[in-house]
Design a protein around this motif. Structure first.
Motif, mmCIF file in Angstrom:
data_model
loop_
_atom_site.group_PDB
_atom_site.id
_atom_site.type_symbol
_atom_site.label_atom_id
_atom_site.label_comp_id
_atom_site.label_asym_id
_atom_site.label_seq_id
_atom_site.Cartn_x
_atom_site.Cartn_y
_atom_site.Cartn_z
ATOM 1 N N THR A 185 3.591 -22.624 14.108
ATOM 2 C CA THR A 185 3.007 -21.922 15.251
ATOM 3 C C THR A 185 4.041 -20.989 15.871
ATOM 4 O OG1 THR A 185 3.619 -23.595 16.919
ATOM 5 C CG2 THR A 185 1.540 -23.923 15.725
ATOM 6 N N GLY A 186 3.544 -19.928 16.526
ATOM 7 C CA GLY A 186 4.435 -18.959 17.167
ATOM 8 C C GLY A 186 5.409 -18.351 16.184
ATOM 9 N N ALA A 187 4.894 -17.961 15.001
ATOM 10 C CA ALA A 187 5.791 -17.628 13.888
ATOM 11 C C ALA A 187 5.920 -16.141 13.599
ATOM 12 C CB ALA A 187 5.326 -18.357 12.629
ATOM 13 N N ASN A 188 5.493 -15.284 14.495
ATOM 14 C CA ASN A 188 5.622 -13.851 14.213
ATOM 15 C C ASN A 188 7.030 -13.312 14.481
ATOM 16 O OD1 ASN A 188 4.345 -14.168 17.093
ATOM 17 N ND2 ASN A 188 5.455 -12.218 17.166
ATOM 18 N N LYS A 189 7.884 -14.128 15.126
ATOM 19 C CA LYS A 189 9.249 -13.681 15.415
ATOM 20 C C LYS A 189 10.154 -14.890 15.618
ATOM 21 C CE LYS A 189 8.501 -13.354 20.418
ATOM 22 N NZ LYS A 189 8.614 -12.493 21.620
ATOM 23 N N GLY A 190 11.431 -14.621 15.740
ATOM 24 C CA GLY A 190 12.406 -15.633 16.116
ATOM 25 C C GLY A 190 12.488 -16.829 15.174
ATOM 26 N N LEU A 191 12.657 -18.008 15.773
ATOM 27 C CA LEU A 191 12.804 -19.237 14.998
ATOM 28 C C LEU A 191 11.594 -19.509 14.119
ATOM 29 C CD1 LEU A 191 14.304 -21.538 17.782
ATOM 30 C CD2 LEU A 191 15.520 -20.710 15.760
ATOM 31 N N LEU B 160 0.929 -8.438 15.256
ATOM 32 C CA LEU B 160 2.284 -8.922 14.999
ATOM 33 C C LEU B 160 2.298 -10.002 13.926
ATOM 34 C CD1 LEU B 160 3.690 -9.114 18.655
ATOM 35 C CD2 LEU B 160 4.125 -7.348 16.930
ATOM 36 N N GLY B 161 1.330 -10.906 13.986
ATOM 37 C CA GLY B 161 1.273 -11.975 12.997
ATOM 38 C C GLY B 161 0.992 -11.461 11.601
ATOM 39 N N SER B 162 0.040 -10.556 11.489
ATOM 40 C CA SER B 162 -0.299 -9.982 10.182
ATOM 41 C C SER B 162 0.871 -9.211 9.601
ATOM 42 C CB SER B 162 -1.513 -9.063 10.310
ATOM 43 O OG SER B 162 -2.658 -9.778 10.712
ATOM 44 N N SER B 163 1.559 -8.458 10.459
ATOM 45 C CA SER B 163 2.707 -7.682 10.008
ATOM 46 C C SER B 163 3.818 -8.594 9.504
ATOM 47 C CB SER B 163 3.223 -6.804 11.150
ATOM 48 O OG SER B 163 4.394 -6.114 10.770
ATOM 49 N N TYR C 9 -1.216 -15.140 7.191
ATOM 50 C CA TYR C 9 -1.393 -15.110 8.650
ATOM 51 C C TYR C 9 -2.635 -15.891 9.043
ATOM 52 C CZ TYR C 9 -2.898 -13.564 13.236
ATOM 53 O OH TYR C 9 -3.355 -13.553 14.528
ATOM 54 N N ILE C 10 -2.517 -16.614 10.150
ATOM 55 C CA ILE C 10 -3.666 -17.328 10.693
ATOM 56 C C ILE C 10 -3.645 -17.178 12.212
ATOM 57 C CG2 ILE C 10 -2.388 -19.509 10.765
ATOM 58 C CD1 ILE C 10 -4.994 -20.944 10.109
ATOM 59 N N PRO C 11 -4.742 -16.710 12.812
ATOM 60 C CA PRO C 11 -4.758 -16.558 14.272
ATOM 61 C C PRO C 11 -4.767 -17.916 14.962
ATOM 62 C CG PRO C 11 -6.916 -16.051 13.344
ATOM 63 C CD PRO C 11 -5.995 -16.249 12.190
ATOM 64 N N LEU C 12 -3.890 -18.077 15.925
ATOM 65 C CA LEU C 12 -3.826 -19.346 16.657
ATOM 66 C C LEU C 12 -3.174 -19.136 18.014
ATOM 67 C CD1 LEU C 12 -4.054 -22.364 17.058
ATOM 68 C CD2 LEU C 12 -2.090 -22.689 15.549
ATOM 69 N N ASP C 13 -3.955 -19.363 19.045
ATOM 70 C CA ASP C 13 -3.472 -19.358 20.418
ATOM 71 C C ASP C 13 -3.428 -20.812 20.862
ATOM 72 O OD1 ASP C 13 -3.044 -19.238 23.140
ATOM 73 O OD2 ASP C 13 -4.621 -17.779 23.556
#
Length: 239
Positions: A10-16, A40-43, A57-61
């Protein structure tokens, strides 16, 4: 026959989160890169897949149970199980002095950092139980360690705030309780250390690779690995 390990971060579009997804993918895993921002996630998933790695990519809020349930449905249809769940998504919360912080100021940080992992685990638990060796990694922080924050050696190095440290302490307790209750799943918390990310304005002294060492290690443990523990890249750390 080798079975590909299925992981979700989760929260994987940037950083750790992104670095964790990259490292797991290059090791041959199929990684579901979860992020709430589709662009951002798809990119990020496209960039990580450029060299042939399996990153989807998988959408997840994580602030929405409906979103978590929908994400679980996508993984169920694509893979039928989930071997590793990495609860990484988090926000920094208010930076105000504790005396100037009100309860309402903390709702958003608790909603993401504490209730978010609960929503995601609730949604993915059936898929984890469909795996032969399911693992959950909670990305916590040394700031959630009471032993660390009360250690005189660290006094005045980090300004006291209520939100982020309290949510990570709560996440640590969630880790122990899930580990006790879910005997068929290895559940551990990780302190990445002070790593340069957007969360701290890139002031951390560790690289992203160093910050993800413990995450990757705990994601890869076998059925005889630890559960209910708190680790950094050097080993167990105090609660």
């Amino acid at each position: 026959m080798t079975t590909t390990t299925i992981a979700l971060v989760t929260g994987a579009n940037k950083g750790l989160g992104r670095e964790t997804a990259r490292r797991l993918a290059v090791s041959g895993w199929h990684v579901f890169l979860a992020a709430r921002d589709e662009a951002l996630g798809s990119s990020a998933a496209a960039e990580l897949s450029a060299d042939g790695a399996q990153v989807s990519y998988i959408p997840l809020d994580v602030t929405s149970q409906d979103s978590a349930d929908a994400a679980a449905g996508i993984v169920r249809a694509a893979a039928g199980r989930l071997d590793v769940l990495i609860n990484n998504a988090a926000v920094a919360g208010p930076d105000a002095h504790p005396a100037d912080t009100r309860a309402a100021d903390l709702r958003a940080v608790f909603d993401t950092n504490v209730f978010g992992p609960i929503r995601v685990i609730t949604a993915f638990l059936p898929l984890l139980r469909a795996a032969a060796n399911p693992r959950i990694v909670m990305v916590s922080s040394g700031m959630g360690s009471i032993a660390t924050t009360t250690d005189p050696r660290w006094k005045d190095l980090v300004r006291p705030t209520l939100g982020y440290p309290a949510t990570k302490a709560a996440l640590n307790m969630l880790t122990t309780q899930y580990a006790l209750a879910l005997g068929d799943i290895r559940v551990n918390a990780v302190d990445p250390g002070y790593t340069a990310t957007d969360l701290n304005g890139h002031s951390g002294f560790q690289s992203l690779r160093e910050g993800t060492d413990a995450i990757v290690e705990l994601a890869g443990i076998g059925p005889d690995g630890p559960t209910g523990g708190f680790f950094d890249r050097n080993g167990p750390v105090p609660w």
